[in-house]
Design a protein around this motif. Structure first.
Motif, PDB file in Angstrom:
ATOM      1  N   ILE A  42       0.849  -1.199   0.000  1.00 20.93           N
ATOM      2  CA  ILE A  42       0.000   0.000   0.000  1.00 20.93           C
ATOM      3  C   ILE A  42       0.883   1.247   0.000  1.00 20.93           C
ATOM      4  O   ILE A  42       0.639   2.207  -0.739  1.00 20.93           O
ATOM      5  N   PHE A  43       1.933   1.225   0.814  1.00 21.10           N
ATOM      6  CA  PHE A  43       2.850   2.366   0.838  1.00 21.10           C
ATOM      7  C   PHE A  43       3.574   2.502  -0.502  1.00 21.10           C
ATOM      8  O   PHE A  43       3.965   3.606  -0.892  1.00 21.10           O
ATOM      9  N   GLY A  44       3.770   1.377  -1.180  1.00 18.01           N
ATOM     10  CA  GLY A  44       4.369   1.436  -2.505  1.00 18.01           C
ATOM     11  C   GLY A  44       3.503   2.253  -3.463  1.00 18.01           C
ATOM     12  O   GLY A  44       4.007   3.070  -4.246  1.00 18.01           O
ATOM     13  N   ILE A  45       2.177   2.056  -3.382  1.00 19.81           N
ATOM     14  CA  ILE A  45       1.265   2.846  -4.226  1.00 19.81           C
ATOM     15  C   ILE A  45       1.368   4.322  -3.860  1.00 19.81           C
ATOM     16  O   ILE A  45       1.431   5.201  -4.723  1.00 19.81           O
ATOM     17  N   LEU A  46       1.419   4.588  -2.552  1.00 19.85           N
ATOM     18  CA  LEU A  46       1.543   5.975  -2.087  1.00 19.85           C
ATOM     19  C   LEU A  46       2.835   6.602  -2.620  1.00 19.85           C
ATOM     20  O   LEU A  46       2.851   7.750  -3.068  1.00 19.85           O
ATOM     21  N   ALA A  47       3.918   5.819  -2.583  1.00 25.65           N
ATOM     22  CA  ALA A  47       5.198   6.325  -3.080  1.00 25.65           C
ATOM     23  C   ALA A  47       5.103   6.642  -4.571  1.00 25.65           C
ATOM     24  O   ALA A  47       5.614   7.660  -5.033  1.00 25.65           O
ATOM     25  N   LEU A  48       4.404   5.776  -5.327  1.00 23.12           N
ATOM     26  CA  LEU A  48       4.256   6.018  -6.764  1.00 23.12           C
ATOM     27  C   LEU A  48       3.505   7.317  -7.023  1.00 23.12           C
ATOM     28  O   LEU A  48       3.805   8.046  -7.973  1.00 23.12           O
ATOM     29  N   SER A  49       2.488   7.605  -6.173  1.00 25.70           N
ATOM     30  CA  SER A  49       1.696   8.816  -6.405  1.00 25.70           C
ATOM     31  C   SER A  49       2.596  10.049  -6.348  1.00 25.70           C
ATOM     32  O   SER A  49       2.445  10.975  -7.142  1.00 25.70           O
ATOM     33  N   LEU A  50       3.541  10.059  -5.409  1.00 26.99           N
ATOM     34  CA  LEU A  50       4.437  11.216  -5.327  1.00 26.99           C
ATOM     35  C   LEU A  50       5.549  11.123  -6.363  1.00 26.99           C
ATOM     36  O   LEU A  50       5.981  12.141  -6.917  1.00 26.99           O
ATOM     37  N   ALA A  51       6.008   9.895  -6.647  1.00 27.77           N
ATOM     38  CA  ALA A  51       7.071   9.726  -7.643  1.00 27.77           C
ATOM     39  C   ALA A  51       6.621  10.299  -8.984  1.00 27.77           C
ATOM     40  O   ALA A  51       7.403  10.907  -9.713  1.00 27.77           O
ATOM     41  N   PHE A  52       5.325  10.118  -9.284  1.00 24.50           N
ATOM     42  CA  PHE A  52       4.802  10.617 -10.557  1.00 24.50           C
ATOM     43  C   PHE A  52       4.811  12.143 -10.587  1.00 24.50           C
ATOM     44  O   PHE A  52       5.355  12.751 -11.516  1.00 24.50           O
ATOM     45  N   ILE A  53       4.236  12.776  -9.570  1.00 23.93           N
ATOM     46  CA  ILE A  53       4.096  14.235  -9.667  1.00 23.93           C
ATOM     47  C   ILE A  53       5.399  14.960  -9.345  1.00 23.93           C
ATOM     48  O   ILE A  53       5.661  16.025  -9.879  1.00 23.93           O
ATOM     49  N   TRP A  54       6.228  14.386  -8.494  1.00 23.62           N
ATOM     50  CA  TRP A  54       7.481  15.061  -8.155  1.00 23.62           C
ATOM     51  C   TRP A  54       8.605  14.653  -9.115  1.00 23.62           C
ATOM     52  O   TRP A  54       9.254  15.493  -9.740  1.00 23.62           O
ATOM     53  N   GLY A  55       8.795  13.350  -9.246  1.00 22.80           N
ATOM     54  CA  GLY A  55       9.910  12.879 -10.051  1.00 22.80           C
ATOM     55  C   GLY A  55       9.727  13.171 -11.530  1.00 22.80           C
ATOM     56  O   GLY A  55      10.687  13.446 -12.240  1.00 22.80           O
ATOM     57  N   GLN A 256       4.199  11.674   8.427  1.00 23.85           N
ATOM     58  CA  GLN A 256       3.747  10.826   7.317  1.00 23.85           C
ATOM     59  C   GLN A 256       4.184  11.439   5.981  1.00 23.85           C
ATOM     60  O   GLN A 256       4.709  10.752   5.108  1.00 23.85           O
ATOM     61  N   SER A 257       3.986  12.761   5.848  1.00 24.92           N
ATOM     62  CA  SER A 257       4.422  13.450   4.626  1.00 24.92           C
ATOM     63  C   SER A 257       5.918  13.308   4.431  1.00 24.92           C
ATOM     64  O   SER A 257       6.396  13.046   3.322  1.00 24.92           O
ATOM     65  N   ALA A 258       6.656  13.485   5.525  1.00 25.66           N
ATOM     66  CA  ALA A 258       8.121  13.397   5.437  1.00 25.66           C
ATOM     67  C   ALA A 258       8.533  11.994   5.008  1.00 25.66           C
ATOM     68  O   ALA A 258       9.446  11.830   4.199  1.00 25.66           O
ATOM     69  N   GLN A 259       7.844  10.985   5.525  1.00 22.64           N
ATOM     70  CA  GLN A 259       8.197   9.609   5.164  1.00 22.64           C
ATOM     71  C   GLN A 259       8.098   9.395   3.668  1.00 22.64           C
ATOM     72  O   GLN A 259       8.970   8.765   3.065  1.00 22.64           O
ATOM     73  N   ILE A 260       7.023   9.921   3.054  1.00 18.50           N
ATOM     74  CA  ILE A 260       6.857   9.716   1.616  1.00 18.50           C
ATOM     75  C   ILE A 260       8.026  10.350   0.869  1.00 18.50           C
ATOM     76  O   ILE A 260       8.578   9.774  -0.072  1.00 18.50           O
ATOM     77  N   ILE A 261       8.418  11.559   1.322  1.00 10.42           N
ATOM     78  CA  ILE A 261       9.566  12.224   0.712  1.00 10.42           C
ATOM     79  C   ILE A 261      10.823  11.368   0.893  1.00 10.42           C
ATOM     80  O   ILE A 261      11.641  11.229  -0.023  1.00 10.42           O
ATOM     81  N   ILE A 262      10.983  10.808   2.088  1.00 16.62           N
ATOM     82  CA  ILE A 262      12.181  10.013   2.368  1.00 16.62           C
ATOM     83  C   ILE A 262      12.210   8.774   1.461  1.00 16.62           C
ATOM     84  O   ILE A 262      13.262   8.415   0.932  1.00 16.62           O
ATOM     85  N   ALA A 279       9.999   2.825  -0.310  1.00 12.27           N
ATOM     86  CA  ALA A 279       8.857   2.773   0.611  1.00 12.27           C
ATOM     87  C   ALA A 279       8.892   1.486   1.424  1.00 12.27           C
ATOM     88  O   ALA A 279       8.697   1.494   2.638  1.00 12.27           O
ATOM     89  N   MET A 280       9.145   0.367   0.747  1.00  8.62           N
ATOM     90  CA  MET A 280       9.120  -0.912   1.451  1.00  8.62           C
ATOM     91  C   MET A 280      10.279  -1.004   2.447  1.00  8.62           C
ATOM     92  O   MET A 280      10.092  -1.417   3.590  1.00  8.62           O
ATOM     93  N   ALA A 281      11.464  -0.578   2.014  1.00 11.59           N
ATOM     94  CA  ALA A 281      12.634  -0.682   2.896  1.00 11.59           C
ATOM     95  C   ALA A 281      12.471   0.206   4.125  1.00 11.59           C
ATOM     96  O   ALA A 281      12.691  -0.238   5.259  1.00 11.59           O
ATOM     97  N   ILE A 282      12.047   1.465   3.900  1.00  7.78           N
ATOM     98  CA  ILE A 282      11.943   2.392   5.031  1.00  7.78           C
ATOM     99  C   ILE A 282      10.810   1.979   5.967  1.00  7.78           C
ATOM    100  O   ILE A 282      10.942   2.062   7.196  1.00  7.78           O
ATOM    101  N   SER A 283       9.682   1.492   5.400  1.00  7.67           N
ATOM    102  CA  SER A 283       8.583   1.053   6.272  1.00  7.67           C
ATOM    103  C   SER A 283       9.030  -0.117   7.131  1.00  7.67           C
ATOM    104  O   SER A 283       8.698  -0.202   8.312  1.00  7.67           O
ATOM    105  N   TRP A 284       9.789  -1.028   6.517  1.00  4.64           N
ATOM    106  CA  TRP A 284      10.316  -2.158   7.275  1.00  4.64           C
ATOM    107  C   TRP A 284      11.225  -1.665   8.397  1.00  4.64           C
ATOM    108  O   TRP A 284      11.130  -2.108   9.545  1.00  4.64           O
ATOM    109  N   LEU A 285      12.056  -0.670   8.050  1.00  8.47           N
ATOM    110  CA  LEU A 285      12.995  -0.127   9.036  1.00  8.47           C
ATOM    111  C   LEU A 285      12.242   0.530  10.197  1.00  8.47           C
ATOM    112  O   LEU A 285      12.569   0.300  11.373  1.00  8.47           O
TER     113      LEU A 285
END
Lengths: 347, 288
Positions: A42-55, A256-262, A279-285
């Motif tokens: 789920i966090f992977g999807i969230l990461a993609l949402s920002l990866a698209f608009i930011w990256g 939460q916002s900072a995590q997505i950026i990280i 997203a997966m690595a940091i959430s695991w951490l």
């Protein structure tokens, strides 16, 4: 056909690997691990949402958790009122997308700078957090759903098979759904980036003025991308609430916002695969840090962000694709031409 | 009449706190083009230094007015040297780094002090206006806010350091050619902004309570004020905090403080749409 297959080898490999994992993991893993992995997905999807608009869109959104939280709450409120999850899922996608479009109109059509966009989106998140936090008490309700303030909303129903309210998804089904959505979003964004819209969007990131001289409306492209990103974050929020049957204002929090950026900074903001892995690595951490008491999670997250901004500003993915992969290729076939290496690298 | 006075004090207090929490951020942004996302945490460190000093029986006025700005200025100078210096001219990276710093500081404060609220006593009694009670400390905050702005103005306008700072910000290469040590000026300006954040944290500690994550409740308003104010640090802060403080307090009166903040944000977004460069991008141009 074989040519296009070869030039997309990386993507094909990811697709095949993804489908294997999607089918295989529920069979081999125990329930607890599967639940954890579902969250990472789920966090992977969230990461993609920002990866698209930011990256790719170059939109500096520091408040992606506003859309995530909005989707999470929209799902919780509407599923409690409706009692069936098909329409709430759509609402949880459409509402953040619409909100992003509204906010984007004010930001992009004012032509404010990147930095201002970052600050405004961050402020929106802060204020959402404060507002939802203050809604404790029986007088704050939407229909039958109590908002619950800082206590959050417990007992939110899980997702069910469309139009069959009694047929709720088991953990294995939920994993398959989330994993499937992650693959769809990943390949959907790749496809979108290959359309004319996607190419113009990337061009806007590179040089907004030049794109406008060529007759494209940069503002509109950014607005549409921002809205798509908002909708995707909303989907992630909806899945997150359905996954834990619970939502609280921390969905909107600055951390939460900072995590997505990280996730993006670690994985590499200019790619789609990097942020998912980040997203997966940091959430695991963070989960691991949560099990001990000596070190605060914020210290580690803050330090990671600092280190990556100062030392690895492009993230890990570009390092792998530009250094490691060509190096491995050169080990295997010494005569590889530079072009094919570059093509491989892009996947 | 008495009621009008009490309500008037509330409005001025809202404007004054907004100016107080924003001015440090505005100086650093206006002069160095750096948005310091750790500004809220700088304030919290100021509040904590005041709380710790009070625990050690330091005189309350020294604890809230002298110790916080000095402590936070020292920390700010160290942060400038270790982190910010490496990122000049890269606004986005600076924001991200300062965000990492903000998380880091919140985490460290939580580890040192725990996730509990520290108190700093209010050193002034309430005052009676007719049949109403008003907080004497509010009047003190208003006075301090005006004094802070005045000091900043005098430092920038009349001191040699202020002259060198303004010259460096206008044209760093030319200032360097004339023998100014620009990197020292940048460091001092950042430390000055940090000191102002620390001072605001110290002054507000008795009213707000002190806990690690309270910075988050300041920064939203401070960012809005700085962006709404536009390029001129001082005039921008004053005009934007007057406008937003008034709107905030009006909405807070009509409903509750949380919706006051929502109104603030709504007004700011509308303002940005009408005046993308902020208030001082259109009016009062060329002032400090």
């Amino acid at each position: 056909m074989t040519n296009s297959l070869r030039s997309n080898a990386g993507l094909v490999a990811i697709g095949v690997g993804g489908i294997v994992l999607l089918i295989g993991l529920p069979i081999v893993l125990d329930l607890y691990t599967l639940l954890q992995i579902t969250l990472y997905v789920i966090f992977g999807i969230l990461a993609l949402s920002l990866a698209f608009i930011w990256g790719y869109g170059g939109i500096l959104c520091f408040g992606q958790s506003a859309f995530f939280g909005l989707g999470a709450y929209a799902y919780a409120v509407s599923v409690i009122n409706i009692g069936e999850s098909t329409l709430p899922f759509l609402i949880a996608t459409a509402l953040p997308a619409a909100f992003a479009a509204g906010l984007g109109y004010f930001m992009f059509y004012s032509r404010i700078s990147d930095v201002y966009v970052g600050v405004i989106t961050l402020t929106v998140t802060l204020i959402f957090y404060n507002v939802v936090n203050s809604t404790a008490g029986p007088q704050y309700h939407i229909g039958e759903a109590l908002l619950g303030g800082f206590n959050g909303m417990p007992n939110v129903p899980s997702l069910n098979i469309p139009f069959q309210p009694d047929n709720t998804l088991e953990p294995a089904g939920m994993f398959t759904l989330c994993g499937g959505l992650l693959l769809i979003v990943y390949f959907g964004l790749h496809a979108l980036l290959r359309t004319r819209f996607g190419r113009v969007l990337v061009a806007v990131r590179e040089n907004e003025q030049r794109v406008e001289f060529q007759g494209y409306d940069a503002r509109l492209h950014k607005l549409v991308a921002f809205s798509i990103g908002g909708g995707l974050a909303g989907i992630a929020g909806c899945l997150f609430t359905a996954w834990g049957n619970f939502v609280s204002p921390t969905a909107f929090s600055v951390v939460q916002s900072a995590q997505i950026i990280i996730w993006l900074m670690v994985g590499g903001a200019g790619t789609l695969l990097g942020p998912v892995i980040g997203a997966m690595a940091i959430s695991w951490l963070t989960l691991k840090i949560g099990t001990q008491q000596t070190v605060n999670a914020n210290v580690v997250l803050g330090a990671i962000l600092l280190v990556f901004v100062l030392l690895v500003p492009r993230g890990i993915a570009p390092m792998v694709t530009e250094r490691l992969v060509p190096w491995l290729m050169s080990l295997r076939q010494p005569q590889t031409s530079p072009q094919s290496v570059a093509r491989e690298g892009k996947a | 009449m008495d009621l009008a006075v009490v309500v008037g004090i509330d409005f001025i207090y809202a404007v004054a706190t907004l100016a107080l929490i924003s001015v440090g951020l505005a100086i650093v942004f206006g002069m160095m083009r750096i948005i310091n996302l750790a500004h809220g945490e700088f304030m919290v460190m100021g509040s904590y230094s005041a709380a710790v000093a009070v625990h050690h029986h330091v005189n309350i006025w020294i604890a809230i007015l002298i110790i916080p700005p000095i402590a936070v200025a020292v920390i700010g100078a160290a942060i400038e040297y270790l982190i910010i210096r490496r990122l000049y001219g890269r606004m986005v990276e600076t924001m991200l780094a300062s965000w990492g710093l903000s998380l880091f500081i919140v985490g460290i404060l939580t580890m040192i002090f725990g996730d509990i609220t520290e108190g700093v006593p209010t050193p002034l009694p309430g005052i009676t206006i007719g049949s109403y009670q008003a907080s004497g400390y509010s009047l003190f905050v208003i006075a301090m806010s005006i004094m802070t702005i005045a000091i900043v103005y005098l430092v920038l306008r009349t001191s040699r350091l202020g002259l060198l700072a303004r010259g460096t910000m206008q044209d760093a290469a030319m200032a360097a050619a004339l023998g100014v040590d620009t990197s020292r000026i940048y460091a001092l300006t950042f430390a000055f902004g940090a000191a102002l954040a620390g001072l605001a944290g110290g002054i507000l500690a008795p009213v707000s309570g002190v806990f690690p994550s309270i910075g988050g409740s300041y920064i939203g308003r401070a960012f809005i004020t700085v962006i709404g104010g536009g390029p001129s640090a001082l005039v921008g802060t004053i005009s934007a905090s007057s406008l937003f403080g008034f709107i905030n307090q009006l909405a807070a009166f009509a409903s509750n403080p949380v919706y006051g903040e929502v109104a603030l944000l709504g007004a700011a977004i509308l303002l940005i749409r009408l005046l993308p460069q902020g208030i001082t991008g259109r009016f009062f141009r060329g002032h400090l």
